[in-house]
Design a protein around this motif. Structure first.
Motif, PDB file in Angstrom:
ATOM      1  N   LEU A  94      -2.177  22.222  13.528  1.00 25.33           N
ATOM      2  CA  LEU A  94      -1.999  21.118  12.581  1.00 25.33           C
ATOM      3  C   LEU A  94      -2.049  21.635  11.143  1.00 25.33           C
ATOM      4  O   LEU A  94      -1.232  21.232  10.298  1.00 25.33           O
ATOM      5  N   ALA A  95      -3.010  22.513  10.847  1.00 28.66           N
ATOM      6  CA  ALA A  95      -3.149  23.042   9.490  1.00 28.66           C
ATOM      7  C   ALA A  95      -1.912  23.828   9.078  1.00 28.66           C
ATOM      8  O   ALA A  95      -1.462  23.737   7.927  1.00 28.66           O
ATOM      9  N   CYS A  96      -1.344  24.587  10.002  1.00 27.33           N
ATOM     10  CA  CYS A  96      -0.144  25.373   9.688  1.00 27.33           C
ATOM     11  C   CYS A  96       1.040  24.468   9.353  1.00 27.33           C
ATOM     12  O   CYS A  96       1.784  24.727   8.407  1.00 27.33           O
ATOM     13  N   ASP A  97       1.220  23.396  10.132  1.00 20.57           N
ATOM     14  CA  ASP A  97       2.319  22.473   9.840  1.00 20.57           C
ATOM     15  C   ASP A  97       2.089  21.729   8.532  1.00 20.57           C
ATOM     16  O   ASP A  97       3.038  21.494   7.759  1.00 20.57           O
ATOM     17  N   LEU A  98       0.850  21.340   8.262  1.00 17.74           N
ATOM     18  CA  LEU A  98       0.554  20.639   7.009  1.00 17.74           C
ATOM     19  C   LEU A  98       0.685  21.550   5.801  1.00 17.74           C
ATOM     20  O   LEU A  98       0.827  21.074   4.670  1.00 17.74           O
ATOM     21  N   ALA A  99       0.642  22.871   6.012  1.00 19.66           N
ATOM     22  CA  ALA A  99       0.864  23.815   4.921  1.00 19.66           C
ATOM     23  C   ALA A  99       2.353  24.080   4.706  1.00 19.66           C
ATOM     24  O   ALA A  99       2.821  24.206   3.569  1.00 19.66           O
ATOM     25  N   VAL A 100       3.125  24.149   5.801  1.00 17.42           N
ATOM     26  CA  VAL A 100       4.549  24.497   5.721  1.00 17.42           C
ATOM     27  C   VAL A 100       5.401  23.318   5.254  1.00 17.42           C
ATOM     28  O   VAL A 100       6.287  23.470   4.394  1.00 17.42           O
ATOM     29  N   ASN A 101       5.161  22.145   5.803  1.00 16.70           N
ATOM     30  CA  ASN A 101       6.076  21.022   5.566  1.00 16.70           C
ATOM     31  C   ASN A 101       6.174  20.587   4.099  1.00 16.70           C
ATOM     32  O   ASN A 101       7.272  20.287   3.631  1.00 16.70           O
ATOM     33  N   PRO A 102       5.072  20.516   3.329  1.00 17.24           N
ATOM     34  CA  PRO A 102       5.231  20.177   1.906  1.00 17.24           C
ATOM     35  C   PRO A 102       6.094  21.189   1.143  1.00 17.24           C
ATOM     36  O   PRO A 102       6.815  20.810   0.220  1.00 17.24           O
ATOM     37  N   LEU A 103       6.027  22.452   1.522  1.00 21.34           N
ATOM     38  CA  LEU A 103       6.869  23.464   0.872  1.00 21.34           C
ATOM     39  C   LEU A 103       8.345  23.154   1.088  1.00 21.34           C
ATOM     40  O   LEU A 103       9.154  23.246   0.152  1.00 21.34           O
ATOM     41  N   LEU A 104       8.689  22.783   2.306  1.00 18.87           N
ATOM     42  CA  LEU A 104      10.092  22.511   2.627  1.00 18.87           C
ATOM     43  C   LEU A 104      10.562  21.203   1.994  1.00 18.87           C
ATOM     44  O   LEU A 104      11.683  21.115   1.475  1.00 18.87           O
ATOM     45  N   VAL A 105       9.710  20.168   2.048  1.00 22.03           N
ATOM     46  CA  VAL A 105      10.077  18.884   1.438  1.00 22.03           C
ATOM     47  C   VAL A 105      10.273  19.044  -0.069  1.00 22.03           C
ATOM     48  O   VAL A 105      11.245  18.537  -0.648  1.00 22.03           O
ATOM     49  N   ASN A 106       9.371  19.759  -0.734  1.00 24.62           N
ATOM     50  CA  ASN A 106       9.484  19.968  -2.180  1.00 24.62           C
ATOM     51  C   ASN A 106      10.666  20.857  -2.538  1.00 24.62           C
ATOM     52  O   ASN A 106      11.123  20.850  -3.684  1.00 24.62           O
ATOM     53  N   GLU A 249      10.122  27.522  -7.699  1.00 22.83           N
ATOM     54  CA  GLU A 249       8.837  27.935  -8.253  1.00 22.83           C
ATOM     55  C   GLU A 249       7.735  27.936  -7.190  1.00 22.83           C
ATOM     56  O   GLU A 249       6.910  28.849  -7.144  1.00 22.83           O
ATOM     57  N   ALA A 250       7.720  26.916  -6.338  1.00 19.13           N
ATOM     58  CA  ALA A 250       6.674  26.837  -5.310  1.00 19.13           C
ATOM     59  C   ALA A 250       6.790  28.011  -4.344  1.00 19.13           C
ATOM     60  O   ALA A 250       5.786  28.632  -3.977  1.00 19.13           O
ATOM     61  N   MET A 251       8.011  28.323  -3.936  1.00 20.25           N
ATOM     62  CA  MET A 251       8.219  29.449  -3.030  1.00 20.25           C
ATOM     63  C   MET A 251       7.863  30.765  -3.710  1.00 20.25           C
ATOM     64  O   MET A 251       7.292  31.673  -3.095  1.00 20.25           O
ATOM     65  N   MET A 252       8.173  30.873  -5.003  1.00 16.33           N
ATOM     66  CA  MET A 252       7.862  32.108  -5.725  1.00 16.33           C
ATOM     67  C   MET A 252       6.352  32.306  -5.829  1.00 16.33           C
ATOM     68  O   MET A 252       5.843  33.420  -5.649  1.00 16.33           O
ATOM     69  N   ARG A 253       5.609  31.231  -6.102  1.00 24.56           N
ATOM     70  CA  ARG A 253       4.145  31.325  -6.156  1.00 24.56           C
ATOM     71  C   ARG A 253       3.587  31.722  -4.796  1.00 24.56           C
ATOM     72  O   ARG A 253       2.649  32.522  -4.692  1.00 24.56           O
ATOM     73  N   LEU A 254       4.169  31.160  -3.739  1.00 22.62           N
ATOM     74  CA  LEU A 254       3.719  31.473  -2.390  1.00 22.62           C
ATOM     75  C   LEU A 254       3.915  32.952  -2.075  1.00 22.62           C
ATOM     76  O   LEU A 254       3.018  33.626  -1.561  1.00 22.62           O
ATOM     77  N   VAL A 255       5.085  33.476  -2.408  1.00 21.92           N
ATOM     78  CA  VAL A 255       5.384  34.885  -2.130  1.00 21.92           C
ATOM     79  C   VAL A 255       4.467  35.797  -2.929  1.00 21.92           C
ATOM     80  O   VAL A 255       3.935  36.785  -2.407  1.00 21.92           O
ATOM     81  N   ASP A 256       4.257  35.466  -4.200  1.00 26.01           N
ATOM     82  CA  ASP A 256       3.356  36.281  -5.032  1.00 26.01           C
ATOM     83  C   ASP A 256       1.962  36.333  -4.427  1.00 26.01           C
ATOM     84  O   ASP A 256       1.306  37.380  -4.404  1.00 26.01           O
ATOM     85  N   HIS A 257       1.495  35.177  -3.933  1.00 33.62           N
ATOM     86  CA  HIS A 257       0.156  35.122  -3.348  1.00 33.62           C
ATOM     87  C   HIS A 257       0.077  35.954  -2.072  1.00 33.62           C
ATOM     88  O   HIS A 257      -0.898  36.674  -1.837  1.00 33.62           O
ATOM     89  N   LEU A 258       1.120  35.878  -1.241  1.00 30.26           N
ATOM     90  CA  LEU A 258       1.085  36.556   0.052  1.00 30.26           C
ATOM     91  C   LEU A 258       1.251  38.061  -0.070  1.00 30.26           C
ATOM     92  O   LEU A 258       0.722  38.818   0.744  1.00 30.26           O
ATOM     93  N   LEU A 259       1.993  38.523  -1.082  1.00 26.48           N
ATOM     94  CA  LEU A 259       2.279  39.943  -1.190  1.00 26.48           C
ATOM     95  C   LEU A 259       1.229  40.708  -1.983  1.00 26.48           C
ATOM     96  O   LEU A 259       1.220  41.941  -1.942  1.00 26.48           O
ATOM     97  N   GLN A 260       0.377  40.004  -2.727  1.00 26.20           N
ATOM     98  CA  GLN A 260      -0.667  40.725  -3.439  1.00 26.20           C
ATOM     99  C   GLN A 260      -1.833  40.995  -2.502  1.00 26.20           C
ATOM    100  O   GLN A 260      -2.062  40.252  -1.550  1.00 26.20           O
TER     101      GLN A 260
END
Length: 430
Positions: A94-106, A249-260
């Motif tokens: 549930l947590a994974c879907d609630l994290a992914v879906n707002p990214l796609l909707v936005n 911008e949201a995807m870019m922030r996500l990538v920056d967070h994951l790759l650092q």
């Protein structure tokens, strides 16, 4: 696969590549395969393949098909299959879907039916969302995450292993020696034979029904290898999208967070506390009585720490105890004297509590709180002292009234949740 469904999936993937190159590049990494309707009701992934139910895709619009493709690809790119650790599978899913879906909707994608979406979880990771989900939450994800075993499968697997080993210590009292010898010594146990036969029958049934059988969950070595692989794919997809100028911008922030590099909060806290410690070597010229040679000497001074605990109610007693224990472990290494404050919208009546470097630092029994959150009283107290602290550490959810002016000394905010701070060094707790 019928021509209509095949065409829809291909068109959806092509449109993602053109309009959303970041997501499109990730979707390209997932081969598509029709699954048996016996186990796959909608869509699914094992971090290797995109599985789909023919009738489900046939009922979706082209926009919704883009959404389900991108949804499964993001689960893989975010390594949700490798990040669960000790967490319960249903809550984690549930947590994974609630994290992914707002990214796609936005990002402008149209959600499919029964999509889990809650705007309060925007810009939050699955780890941050997980604690807010109740154990008895009966919601379901619209897709299936088949890269992981659930708790029942793990229990059954452990019981089968124990039976196969004859129990703890290899005890085989319950086994019949004559039965073992009559089996010829090389045959599989009856349970294993029946399981193998059952799996073969299920695979044959899936093929007869016109779809791929359900793949087994990933083992730990597969998870580790796939996690590295998907991180590389994530970086490559982001680079392509940024070059084309189509990276949100949201995807870019996500990538920056994951790759650092991600460091535990305890390690970061120790690093910053060590940085302000005043143990150093001095090359000051010695007196004439000590001779002409200038040798380095270690000079040390006590570090004065002010530690503030937010007692407004958003921080649990267990978390406060863990935090205080960590401070106690670190302070013993750097001769730190601690002044402890408890604050909600005002300082606790019994504050401050002081603890010398050689004393054990523990949570006071008379710590008070439970009101609103206001950070100003703690800083007003620090400024009123004859000597300001070398470092102030504030343990909080960062949801409250901040001082208008930045403090004139180093401040570390140890934050539980997504609250922002106007100044100072912020360390994410969870």
């Amino acid at each position: 696969m019928s021509n209509d469904v095949e065409t829809k999936l291909a068109a959806a993937r092509t449109r993602l590549i053109l309009d959303k190159p970041f997501l499109g590049a990730l979707v390209l990494r997932l081969p598509m395969e029709q699954a048996s309707a016996e186990w796959c009701k909608t869509t699914a992934t094992d971090a290797k393949t995109f599985y789909f139910n023919h009738d489900y895709i046939d009922a979706l619009s082209l926009d919704q098909t883009q959404f389900v493709l991108a949804h499964e690809a993001l689960h893989c790119a975010l390594s949700h299959f490798a990040r669960r650790q000790h967490r319960l599978k249903h809550r984690w899913d549930l947590a994974c879907d609630l994290a992914v879906n707002p990214l796609l909707v936005n990002d402008g994608l149209k959600p499919c039916p029964d999509t889990l979406y809650d705007p309060q979880y925007e810009n939050m990771t699955a780890e941050e969302i997980y604690p807010s989900i109740d154990d008895l939450d009966d919601r379901e994800t619209h897709d299936q995450h088949i890269y992981d075993e659930d708790e029942q499968q793990q229990d059954d697997s452990g019981q089968q292993d124990q039976k196969g080993q004859g129990g703890a210590g290899g005890d085989k009292k319950d086994q019949d020696p004559q039965q073992d010898s009559s089996s010829g010594g090389g045959d599989k146990p009856r349970d294993e034979q029946s399981n193998s036969q059952g799996n073969a029958n299920q695979a044959e049934l899936d093929e007869n029904l016109g779809g791929a059988p359900q793949p087994p969950p990933l083992n730990e070595s597969e998870k580790e290898a796939l996690s590295v692989q998907w991180q590389q794919r994530l970086a490559g997809a982001a680079q392509q999208a940024m070059q084309s100028g189509k990276m949100g911008e949201a995807m870019m922030r996500l990538v920056d967070h994951l790759l650092q590099p991600q460091l535990p909060w305890r390690m970061l806290l120790a690093r910053y506390m060590t940085a302000v410690a005043r143990d150093d070597y001095s090359f000051q010229r010695p007196s004439r009585r000590e001779g002409a040679a200038i040798l380095p000497s270690l000079r040390s001074a006590q570090l004065d720490l002010t530690v503030v605990v937010d007692t407004s109610g958003s921080i649990s007693d267990t978390e406060i105890s863990e935090f205080v224990s960590e401070i106690d472990a670190i302070k013993g290494q750097m001769q730190a004297r601690i002044t402890l404050l408890a604050c909600d919208d005002k300082l606790s009546d019994n504050a401050p509590w002081t603890c010398e470097a050689w004393e054990s630092f523990e949570v006071p029994d008379d710590m008070q709180g439970g009101g609103a959150t206001d950070f100003r009283p703690a800083f007003e107290f620090a400024h009123q002292q004859s000597k300001q602290p070398d470092l102030l550490i504030y343990f909080t959810d960062a949801e409250g009234e901040f001082p208008e002016q930045e403090a004139g000394f180093p401040v570390i905010w140890l934050v539980k949740g997504r609250g922002k701070v106007p100044w100072g060094q912020r360390i994410q707790l969870n």
